[in-house]
Design a protein around this motif. Sequence first.
Motif, PDB file in Angstrom:
ATOM      1  N   ALA A   1      39.833  18.979   0.431  1.00 63.97           N
ATOM      2  CA  ALA A   1      40.109  19.055   1.868  1.00 63.97           C
ATOM      3  C   ALA A   1      39.135  18.201   2.677  1.00 63.97           C
ATOM      4  O   ALA A   1      39.541  17.476   3.604  1.00 63.97           O
ATOM      5  CB  ALA A   1      40.062  20.507   2.331  1.00 63.97           C
TER       6      ALA A   1
ATOM      7  N   CYS B   1      39.914  14.575   2.286  1.00 63.50           N
ATOM      8  CA  CYS B   1      41.159  14.267   2.988  1.00 63.50           C
ATOM      9  C   CYS B   1      40.901  14.065   4.480  1.00 63.50           C
ATOM     10  O   CYS B   1      41.371  13.089   5.076  1.00 63.50           O
ATOM     11  CB  CYS B   1      42.148  15.416   2.766  1.00 63.50           C
ATOM     12  SG  CYS B   1      43.762  15.163   3.522  1.00 63.50           S
ATOM     13  N   LEU B   2      40.133  14.982   5.075  1.00 64.72           N
ATOM     14  CA  LEU B   2      39.863  14.900   6.515  1.00 64.72           C
ATOM     15  C   LEU B   2      38.934  13.746   6.865  1.00 64.72           C
ATOM     16  O   LEU B   2      38.860  13.350   8.028  1.00 64.72           O
ATOM     17  CB  LEU B   2      39.245  16.216   6.996  1.00 64.72           C
ATOM     18  CG  LEU B   2      40.148  17.444   6.953  1.00 64.72           C
ATOM     19  CD1 LEU B   2      39.377  18.681   7.385  1.00 64.72           C
ATOM     20  CD2 LEU B   2      41.375  17.247   7.828  1.00 64.72           C
TER      21      LEU B   2
ATOM     22  N   CYS C   1      44.042  11.139  -4.134  1.00 64.59           N
ATOM     23  CA  CYS C   1      43.918  12.596  -4.033  1.00 64.59           C
ATOM     24  C   CYS C   1      44.520  13.286  -5.261  1.00 64.59           C
ATOM     25  O   CYS C   1      45.625  12.957  -5.694  1.00 64.59           O
ATOM     26  CB  CYS C   1      44.612  13.076  -2.764  1.00 64.59           C
ATOM     27  SG  CYS C   1      44.562  14.855  -2.516  1.00 64.59           S
TER      28      CYS C   1
ATOM     29  N   PHE D   1      49.138  21.854   0.495  1.00 65.13           N
ATOM     30  CA  PHE D   1      47.920  21.097   0.794  1.00 65.13           C
ATOM     31  C   PHE D   1      48.246  19.918   1.709  1.00 65.13           C
ATOM     32  O   PHE D   1      47.540  19.667   2.691  1.00 65.13           O
ATOM     33  CB  PHE D   1      47.290  20.595  -0.507  1.00 65.13           C
ATOM     34  CG  PHE D   1      46.008  19.841  -0.301  1.00 65.13           C
ATOM     35  CD1 PHE D   1      44.789  20.497  -0.328  1.00 65.13           C
ATOM     36  CD2 PHE D   1      46.009  18.472  -0.087  1.00 65.13           C
ATOM     37  CE1 PHE D   1      43.597  19.808  -0.129  1.00 65.13           C
ATOM     38  CE2 PHE D   1      44.825  17.774   0.105  1.00 65.13           C
ATOM     39  CZ  PHE D   1      43.619  18.448   0.088  1.00 65.13           C
TER      40      PHE D   1
ATOM     41  N   THR E   1      48.935  20.919   5.280  1.00 60.58           N
ATOM     42  CA  THR E   1      47.757  21.391   6.020  1.00 60.58           C
ATOM     43  C   THR E   1      46.753  20.277   6.284  1.00 60.58           C
ATOM     44  O   THR E   1      46.456  19.930   7.433  1.00 60.58           O
ATOM     45  CB  THR E   1      47.071  22.531   5.248  1.00 60.58           C
ATOM     46  OG1 THR E   1      48.012  23.577   5.012  1.00 60.58           O
ATOM     47  CG2 THR E   1      45.891  23.076   6.050  1.00 60.58           C
ATOM     48  N   TRP E   2      46.234  19.686   5.234  1.00 56.95           N
ATOM     49  CA  TRP E   2      45.091  18.786   5.373  1.00 56.95           C
ATOM     50  C   TRP E   2      45.494  17.357   5.709  1.00 56.95           C
ATOM     51  O   TRP E   2      44.829  16.706   6.523  1.00 56.95           O
ATOM     52  CB  TRP E   2      44.247  18.838   4.108  1.00 56.95           C
ATOM     53  CG  TRP E   2      43.818  20.231   3.798  1.00 56.95           C
ATOM     54  CD1 TRP E   2      44.269  21.036   2.789  1.00 56.95           C
ATOM     55  CD2 TRP E   2      42.903  21.037   4.554  1.00 56.95           C
ATOM     56  NE1 TRP E   2      43.685  22.274   2.858  1.00 56.95           N
ATOM     57  CE2 TRP E   2      42.836  22.305   3.924  1.00 56.95           C
ATOM     58  CE3 TRP E   2      42.119  20.804   5.684  1.00 56.95           C
ATOM     59  CZ2 TRP E   2      42.021  23.322   4.400  1.00 56.95           C
ATOM     60  CZ3 TRP E   2      41.318  21.823   6.160  1.00 56.95           C
ATOM     61  CH2 TRP E   2      41.277  23.061   5.517  1.00 56.95           C
ATOM     62  N   TYR E   3      46.572  16.866   5.120  1.00 58.50           N
ATOM     63  CA  TYR E   3      47.044  15.541   5.512  1.00 58.50           C
ATOM     64  C   TYR E   3      47.445  15.550   6.982  1.00 58.50           C
ATOM     65  O   TYR E   3      47.156  14.605   7.723  1.00 58.50           O
ATOM     66  CB  TYR E   3      48.251  15.117   4.667  1.00 58.50           C
ATOM     67  CG  TYR E   3      47.946  14.593   3.291  1.00 58.50           C
ATOM     68  CD1 TYR E   3      47.079  15.264   2.425  1.00 58.50           C
ATOM     69  CD2 TYR E   3      48.544  13.433   2.825  1.00 58.50           C
ATOM     70  CE1 TYR E   3      46.815  14.790   1.152  1.00 58.50           C
ATOM     71  CE2 TYR E   3      48.283  12.945   1.544  1.00 58.50           C
ATOM     72  CZ  TYR E   3      47.418  13.636   0.721  1.00 58.50           C
ATOM     73  OH  TYR E   3      47.169  13.158  -0.548  1.00 58.50           O
TER      74      TYR E   3
ATOM     75  N   LEU F   1      46.333  17.483   9.406  1.00 58.30           N
ATOM     76  CA  LEU F   1      45.147  17.521  10.270  1.00 58.30           C
ATOM     77  C   LEU F   1      44.471  16.156  10.341  1.00 58.30           C
ATOM     78  O   LEU F   1      44.010  15.737  11.416  1.00 58.30           O
ATOM     79  CB  LEU F   1      44.162  18.572   9.751  1.00 58.30           C
ATOM     80  CG  LEU F   1      44.537  20.030  10.022  1.00 58.30           C
ATOM     81  CD1 LEU F   1      43.547  20.961   9.309  1.00 58.30           C
ATOM     82  CD2 LEU F   1      44.554  20.325  11.515  1.00 58.30           C
ATOM     83  N   ALA F   2      44.396  15.477   9.211  1.00 58.09           N
ATOM     84  CA  ALA F   2      43.777  14.147   9.191  1.00 58.09           C
ATOM     85  C   ALA F   2      44.572  13.155  10.040  1.00 58.09           C
ATOM     86  O   ALA F   2      43.996  12.363  10.798  1.00 58.09           O
ATOM     87  CB  ALA F   2      43.658  13.641   7.759  1.00 58.09           C
TER      88      ALA F   2
END
Length: 228
Positions: free
Chosen positions: A142, A145-146, A195, A202, A205-207, A209-210
Amino acid sequence: RTASRAGRDRDPLREIGQMKTDDLIRAITADAGKPPVSMRSAWLVALGGAILIAAAVFALFLGPRPDIAAAAETSRFLFKFVVTAALFASAIPVLRALARPADAAPFPLMLAAPSLLLLAIALELVALPQAQWRPALVGTNAFYCLTLIPLLGLGPLAAMLAALKRGAPTSPVLAGAVAGLAAGGLAAIFYAAYCTDDSPLFVATWYSLAVLMLTVLGAVVGRMVLRW
């Protein structure tokens, strides 16, 4: 101004602003279905440059995951490229339309990536036992990713904003935000090869947010540099 002072005080931003005003006049008076050749060239250069920049950063600092050959045989890994490519591809026509006030932006195209992601999440929740939902969502990368998606997207974002400055966007914040969204989609395509977390939970959520970070950055920078 005198000729000598004009040479010293030459303001590139003011000249670009004048170019954008001229583009607006041409856009209003010309056929909206025939964009100026200069704008078409600007987009070709910007998109080509964005891809090359992201590819160069990926090759120099990241590279593909060690098990990419085995991962490429799984649908979850391949899906990451489908959804990120859909995000990037659907944002580009919207971005180009926002650069020309006479064009209607095809915003419905941008529903493609979220729709695909929602479908994949539904399938994932059916396939995985409930006890595995949280580990799949949290993953192991995570933080990377961010961090890495925004870094991969900075160059592409700059290239797309430069192309927008050649046009006449009437909503600098919106245009900048879509540029950030497109840059985030492109960056996520490359990051997906690095990744090792492949779950749609995943990715959602994380992609997301990025990419949102680049979208907000694009909106803020767009408000400052795309005004005319």
